[in-house]
Design a protein around this motif. Sequence first.
Motif: not given
Length: 261
Positions: A82-93
């Motif tokens: 249920a997480t809303h953006p923003p979401i940051l993805i760095d090297s799979g994290l």
Amino acid sequence: MSSEVEAQQQESTNGSSKFDVPEIELIIKASTIDGRRKGACLFCQEYFMDLYLLAELKTISLKVTTVDMQKPPPDFRTNFEATHPPILIDSGLAILENEKIERHIMKSIPGGYNLFVQDKDVATLIENLYGKLKLMLVKKDESKNNNLLTHLRKINDHLATRNTRFLTGDTMCCFDCELMPRLQHIRVAGKYFVDFEIPTHLTALWRYMYHMYQLDAFTQSCPADQDIINHYKLQQSLKMKKHEELETPTFTTSIPIDISE
């Protein structure tokens, strides 16, 4: 999910390829009108601008993906629930919370530390500006207009005193990435809902906005006027216009005064 932008800075330069720098993905909310283009989430635009500046410096390559939160795709629900953006993805994290995203950009992304200037006066100056906009849109009375106007005047006076292009100097920093999206919402939503306009006599503020409108970091991340307006229509439970998704998006970036460089 749709990929909105792959920063031009991914192209190879001086014999180096995009794989020499980390690829950062930023997932942002899509338009609530068409579900594809950039939505009007302030934090999404703020971090988009931060990361775009770093991509211009070629310390990262940037991929921005929009997600329609009214109909999130199955893979998004599986990965982020249920997480809303923003979401940051760095090297799979995946970094999911706003404060953690800011901390990660500052401490873990190459070049990010330089964006986060320490200036308590500026931090205090721009805080609570957005709250005054929301109060004005909800209450729709003169006192709330005056509260917002007083705050804008303080920002104008600060810019006039410093006589710099941006809030802390002639180089953009995190405070500019925070302030300018809010100014755009004030300009577009304020005019639409309560006929509020930033006064032309706030010349330092308009000069600041003019400089921001020249930057790809702002124009590439800026939502359409229609999306900003619809953002507040949804908050006030107002209906969309029929076939609004068929309208050509518009972007208010004109300046009502003559700017002398």
